[in-house]
Scaffold this motif. Structure first.
Motif, PDB file in Angstrom:
ATOM      1  N   CYS A 115      -0.691  -1.225  -5.903  1.00 45.85           N
ATOM      2  CA  CYS A 115      -0.699  -1.285  -4.440  1.00 45.85           C
ATOM      3  C   CYS A 115      -1.937  -2.032  -3.993  1.00 45.85           C
ATOM      4  CB  CYS A 115      -0.649   0.112  -3.838  1.00 45.85           C
ATOM      5  SG  CYS A 115       0.973   0.838  -3.978  1.00 45.85           S
ATOM      6  N   ARG A 116      -1.815  -3.324  -3.921  1.00 47.88           N
ATOM      7  CA  ARG A 116      -2.922  -4.184  -3.524  1.00 47.88           C
ATOM      8  C   ARG A 116      -2.381  -5.369  -2.751  1.00 47.88           C
ATOM      9  NH1 ARG A 116      -8.084  -3.227  -6.437  1.00 47.88           N
ATOM     10  NH2 ARG A 116      -7.744  -1.154  -7.181  1.00 47.88           N
ATOM     11  N   ASN A 171      -4.042   5.873   4.976  1.00 46.22           N
ATOM     12  CA  ASN A 171      -3.829   5.192   3.710  1.00 46.22           C
ATOM     13  C   ASN A 171      -4.617   5.927   2.644  1.00 46.22           C
ATOM     14  OD1 ASN A 171      -3.862   3.314   1.572  1.00 46.22           O
ATOM     15  ND2 ASN A 171      -3.564   1.652   3.019  1.00 46.22           N
ATOM     16  N   THR A 191       0.824  -1.197   0.000  1.00 47.89           N
ATOM     17  CA  THR A 191       0.000   0.000   0.000  1.00 47.89           C
ATOM     18  C   THR A 191       0.865   1.256   0.000  1.00 47.89           C
ATOM     19  OG1 THR A 191      -1.842   1.076   1.096  1.00 47.89           O
ATOM     20  CG2 THR A 191      -0.209   0.063   2.506  1.00 47.89           C
ATOM     21  N   SER A 228      -5.319   4.783  -0.351  1.00 53.30           N
ATOM     22  CA  SER A 228      -6.052   3.838  -1.199  1.00 53.30           C
ATOM     23  C   SER A 228      -7.271   3.321  -0.441  1.00 53.30           C
ATOM     24  CB  SER A 228      -5.150   2.660  -1.577  1.00 53.30           C
ATOM     25  OG  SER A 228      -5.915   1.617  -2.151  1.00 53.30           O
ATOM     26  N   CYS A 235      -7.183  -0.593  -0.180  1.00 52.72           N
ATOM     27  CA  CYS A 235      -6.217  -1.119   0.783  1.00 52.72           C
ATOM     28  C   CYS A 235      -6.628  -0.821   2.220  1.00 52.72           C
ATOM     29  CB  CYS A 235      -4.822  -0.572   0.496  1.00 52.72           C
ATOM     30  SG  CYS A 235      -4.109  -1.258  -1.011  1.00 52.72           S
TER      31      CYS A 235
END
Length: 57
Positions: free
Chosen positions: A50-51, A15, A6, A17, A20
């Motif tokens: 980013c996962r 975060n 992430t 995202s 995420c």
């Protein structure tokens, strides 16, 4: 062990995202063991984004 790739903290958010963040909160709620890997360049993660990307064990 689950590794969650992430983005690092930014703009006062834990975060940036939403996906995420939801995954992180779900894993914590379920009591699953996981590791957060902070990566500002998504191309460096195993899947290029980013996962959630790797699970072992």
């Amino acid at each position: 062990m689950i590794k969650l790739y992430t983005f690092p903290e930014a703009f006062g958010l834990r975060n940036v995202s939403p996906f995420c963040l939801r995954v992180e909160m779900a894993l914590a709620h379920l009591g699953m063991e996981f590791e957060i890997v902070l990566e500002s360049d998504p191309g460096k993660s195993p899947r290029g984004n980013c996962r959630l990307s790797s699970m072992t064990g």
